[in-house]
Structures are given as structure tokens and as C-alpha cells.
Design a protein around this motif. Structure first.
Motif, PDB file in Angstrom:
ATOM      1  N   ALA A  92       6.069  22.997 -17.989  1.00  0.00           N
ATOM      2  CA  ALA A  92       7.075  24.032 -17.783  1.00  0.00           C
ATOM      3  C   ALA A  92       7.860  23.714 -16.517  1.00  0.00           C
ATOM      4  CB  ALA A  92       6.422  25.405 -17.666  1.00  0.00           C
ATOM      5  N   ARG A  93       9.149  23.469 -16.666  1.00  0.00           N
ATOM      6  CA  ARG A  93      10.033  23.261 -15.517  1.00  0.00           C
ATOM      7  C   ARG A  93      10.692  24.599 -15.226  1.00  0.00           C
ATOM      8  NH1 ARG A  93      12.845  19.273 -12.605  1.00  0.00           N
ATOM      9  NH2 ARG A  93      14.942  19.902 -12.018  1.00  0.00           N
ATOM     10  N   THR A  94      10.590  25.050 -13.984  1.00  0.00           N
ATOM     11  CA  THR A  94      11.076  26.380 -13.634  1.00  0.00           C
ATOM     12  C   THR A  94      12.113  26.318 -12.525  1.00  0.00           C
ATOM     13  OG1 THR A  94       9.364  26.752 -11.967  1.00  0.00           O
ATOM     14  CG2 THR A  94       8.858  27.423 -14.230  1.00  0.00           C
ATOM     15  N   LEU A 109      15.292  27.368  -6.251  1.00  0.00           N
ATOM     16  CA  LEU A 109      14.109  26.546  -5.994  1.00  0.00           C
ATOM     17  C   LEU A 109      13.587  26.038  -7.331  1.00  0.00           C
ATOM     18  CD1 LEU A 109      12.384  29.042  -3.543  1.00  0.00           C
ATOM     19  CD2 LEU A 109      13.750  27.026  -2.928  1.00  0.00           C
ATOM     20  N   VAL A 110      13.197  24.770  -7.383  1.00  0.00           N
ATOM     21  CA  VAL A 110      12.765  24.156  -8.635  1.00  0.00           C
ATOM     22  C   VAL A 110      11.316  23.695  -8.505  1.00  0.00           C
ATOM     23  CG1 VAL A 110      13.219  22.324 -10.310  1.00  0.00           C
ATOM     24  CG2 VAL A 110      15.122  23.384  -9.069  1.00  0.00           C
ATOM     25  N   SER A 111      10.519  24.040  -9.494  1.00  0.00           N
ATOM     26  CA  SER A 111       9.137  23.573  -9.539  1.00  0.00           C
ATOM     27  C   SER A 111       8.728  23.391 -10.996  1.00  0.00           C
ATOM     28  CB  SER A 111       8.196  24.561  -8.831  1.00  0.00           C
ATOM     29  OG  SER A 111       8.319  25.845  -9.380  1.00  0.00           O
ATOM     30  N   SER A 112       7.697  22.589 -11.191  1.00  0.00           N
ATOM     31  CA  SER A 112       7.161  22.368 -12.531  1.00  0.00           C
ATOM     32  C   SER A 112       5.672  22.630 -12.518  1.00  0.00           C
ATOM     33  CB  SER A 112       7.422  20.929 -12.995  1.00  0.00           C
ATOM     34  OG  SER A 112       8.799  20.717 -13.186  1.00  0.00           O
ATOM     35  N   TYR A 113       5.176  23.017 -13.689  1.00  0.00           N
ATOM     36  CA  TYR A 113       3.759  23.312 -13.851  1.00  0.00           C
ATOM     37  C   TYR A 113       3.259  22.594 -15.094  1.00  0.00           C
ATOM     38  CZ  TYR A 113       5.011  27.235 -10.831  1.00  0.00           C
ATOM     39  OH  TYR A 113       5.483  28.009  -9.805  1.00  0.00           O
ATOM     40  N   LEU A 114       2.114  21.948 -14.981  1.00  0.00           N
ATOM     41  CA  LEU A 114       1.416  21.445 -16.155  1.00  0.00           C
ATOM     42  C   LEU A 114       0.361  22.500 -16.467  1.00  0.00           C
ATOM     43  CD1 LEU A 114       1.057  19.217 -18.261  1.00  0.00           C
ATOM     44  CD2 LEU A 114      -0.607  18.157 -16.713  1.00  0.00           C
ATOM     45  N   LEU A 115       0.485  23.087 -17.643  1.00  0.00           N
ATOM     46  CA  LEU A 115      -0.374  24.194 -18.043  1.00  0.00           C
ATOM     47  C   LEU A 115      -1.377  23.747 -19.088  1.00  0.00           C
ATOM     48  CD1 LEU A 115       2.475  26.832 -18.582  1.00  0.00           C
ATOM     49  CD2 LEU A 115       1.178  26.385 -16.476  1.00  0.00           C
ATOM     50  N   HIS A 116      -2.641  24.059 -18.856  1.00  0.00           N
ATOM     51  CA  HIS A 116      -3.653  23.851 -19.883  1.00  0.00           C
ATOM     52  C   HIS A 116      -3.623  25.078 -20.792  1.00  0.00           C
ATOM     53  CE1 HIS A 116      -7.762  24.110 -21.600  1.00  0.00           C
ATOM     54  NE2 HIS A 116      -7.481  22.850 -21.847  1.00  0.00           N
ATOM     55  N   ASP A 117      -3.539  24.854 -22.082  1.00  0.00           N
ATOM     56  CA  ASP A 117      -3.459  25.920 -23.072  1.00  0.00           C
ATOM     57  C   ASP A 117      -4.726  25.890 -23.909  1.00  0.00           C
ATOM     58  OD1 ASP A 117      -2.806  27.756 -25.043  1.00  0.00           O
ATOM     59  OD2 ASP A 117      -1.045  26.666 -25.759  1.00  0.00           O
ATOM     60  N   ASP A 118      -5.588  26.902 -23.730  1.00  0.00           N
ATOM     61  CA  ASP A 118      -6.831  26.926 -24.510  1.00  0.00           C
ATOM     62  C   ASP A 118      -6.657  27.661 -25.839  1.00  0.00           C
ATOM     63  OD1 ASP A 118      -6.926  29.657 -23.980  1.00  0.00           O
ATOM     64  OD2 ASP A 118      -8.691  29.539 -22.688  1.00  0.00           O
ATOM     65  N   GLY A 119      -5.401  28.011 -26.158  1.00  0.00           N
ATOM     66  CA  GLY A 119      -5.117  28.720 -27.399  1.00  0.00           C
ATOM     67  C   GLY A 119      -4.935  30.209 -27.189  1.00  0.00           C
ATOM     68  N   ILE A 124      -2.843  26.826 -14.733  1.00  0.00           N
ATOM     69  CA  ILE A 124      -2.085  25.787 -14.044  1.00  0.00           C
ATOM     70  C   ILE A 124      -3.057  24.712 -13.558  1.00  0.00           C
ATOM     71  CG2 ILE A 124      -0.629  25.249 -12.046  1.00  0.00           C
ATOM     72  CD1 ILE A 124       0.350  28.240 -12.266  1.00  0.00           C
ATOM     73  N   VAL A 125      -2.841  23.473 -14.014  1.00  0.00           N
ATOM     74  CA  VAL A 125      -3.664  22.355 -13.554  1.00  0.00           C
ATOM     75  C   VAL A 125      -2.888  21.454 -12.597  1.00  0.00           C
ATOM     76  CG1 VAL A 125      -5.210  22.408 -15.546  1.00  0.00           C
ATOM     77  CG2 VAL A 125      -3.173  20.947 -15.609  1.00  0.00           C
ATOM     78  N   LEU A 126      -1.557  21.550 -12.619  1.00  0.00           N
ATOM     79  CA  LEU A 126      -0.704  20.802 -11.706  1.00  0.00           C
ATOM     80  C   LEU A 126       0.493  21.673 -11.336  1.00  0.00           C
ATOM     81  CD1 LEU A 126       0.481  18.214 -10.293  1.00  0.00           C
ATOM     82  CD2 LEU A 126       1.529  17.685 -12.494  1.00  0.00           C
ATOM     83  N   TYR A 127       0.722  21.800 -10.033  1.00  0.00           N
ATOM     84  CA  TYR A 127       1.890  22.520  -9.512  1.00  0.00           C
ATOM     85  C   TYR A 127       2.722  21.500  -8.743  1.00  0.00           C
ATOM     86  CZ  TYR A 127       4.539  25.396  -6.175  1.00  0.00           C
ATOM     87  OH  TYR A 127       5.523  25.933  -5.406  1.00  0.00           O
ATOM     88  N   LEU A 128       3.932  21.234  -9.214  1.00  0.00           N
ATOM     89  CA  LEU A 128       4.831  20.256  -8.588  1.00  0.00           C
ATOM     90  C   LEU A 128       5.998  20.985  -7.971  1.00  0.00           C
ATOM     91  CD1 LEU A 128       5.971  17.425  -8.035  1.00  0.00           C
ATOM     92  CD2 LEU A 128       6.829  17.416 -10.380  1.00  0.00           C
ATOM     93  N   ASN A 129       6.090  20.931  -6.652  1.00  0.00           N
ATOM     94  CA  ASN A 129       7.195  21.530  -5.921  1.00  0.00           C
ATOM     95  C   ASN A 129       8.238  20.434  -5.736  1.00  0.00           C
ATOM     96  OD1 ASN A 129       8.867  23.014  -4.314  1.00  0.00           O
ATOM     97  ND2 ASN A 129       7.380  23.320  -2.675  1.00  0.00           N
TER      98      ASN A 129
END
Length: 136
Positions: A92-94, A109-119, A124-129
Motif C-alpha cells: 500500500a503506497r500512501t 507526506l508519502v509512505s508505503s506499507y507491506l501488509l501481511h493479510d491473514d484473510g 504491517i510488516v514493513l513501514y517505508l518512509n
């Protein structure tokens, strides 16, 4: 039927990210902490490092003070672009708008998140600023 099967991905991600917004009713430390894996990875222009959920939550008041010192109010979610990486991960790019407390156009402000989806829920497993807090 899991929520993931009945609600569009972008809607699920927006709902999830709403818990991270400072003015959300659920923006208490417990609700914010529940959004993050423990530990998770934080990345910025200095590199990447693992961070425990407790250390991240302890740093949030300092972040709020940095925003205030720079002349910004809380950031509000403005844009989200989602991409399913595979069955379990979503990128998710925000873009967030931080209002200037003394008037003027908000700062994007721009950040991205790698989200683990268990269904049923995301973590959030990665937060990129993508960039640091700009000057006021």
C-alpha cells in the motif's frame, strides 16, 4: 465467509489505515500497536532496521512533538494505492496531508506499507518512509 472475500481490497486497506490516523476514535496506543507485526521493519533514507512494537509506540509522542515543532498538525490520509503482491501480502503506497498550524497549503507526506493479510486482518510488516518531515 472472510471479510477479504466480500470487501474490495482498497476498502479493506483504507479501513485498516484509519486506525493509524491521530484523529480516529480508535487511535489509542493499543489500536495502533495492533496494526503492526512484532517486530516489523522500518525503512527510510538511512536504511532499514527491525523495530519492536513497544519501541515504536514509545516513539510516537516524540514524533508528535516533532510535527508540532515543525508547525504541522496531525497527518490525514489523502491517497492510497494498493497492489496485491501474492495471496498473503499487499503493498500500500500512501499519501498523507499534514496541515500547517499557521495556515497555508498542507504538506504531502508519502509512505508505503507491506501488509501481511491473514484473510481477516492486516498487520504491517514493513513501514517505508519515503521522505523525512520537511521544514515548516
Amino acid at each position: 465467509m472472510p471479510e477479504a472475500a466480500t470487501v474490495a481490497l482498497d476498502t479493506r486497506v483504507r479501513r485498516f489505515l484509519a486506525a493509524l490516523t491521530p484523529d480516529a476514535d480508535s487511535a489509542d496506543a493499543h489500536a495502533v500497536g495492533a496494526c503492526f507485526a512484532d517486530p516489523f521493519l522500518v525503512a527510510d533514507d538511512t536504511g532499514a532496521r527491525p523495530v519492536s512494537r513497544a519501541a515504536f509506540l514509545a516513539a510516537l509522542p516524540r514524533r508528535e512533538r516533532l510535527f508540532a515543532a515543525a508547525g504541522f498538525g496531525p497527518a490525514a490520509l489523502a491517497e492510497v494505492t494498493c497492489h496485491r503482491v501474492d495471496d498473503r501480502y499487499v503493498l500500500a503506497r500512501t499519501e498523507w496531508d499534514a496541515a500547517r498550524v499557521h495556515g497555508g497549503a498542507p504538506v504531502r507526506l508519502v509512505s508505503s506499507y507491506l501488509l501481511h493479510d491473514d484473510g481477516g486482518r492486516f498487520r504491517i510488516v514493513l513501514y517505508l518512509n519515503h521522505e523525512g518531515l520537511p521544514g515548516a
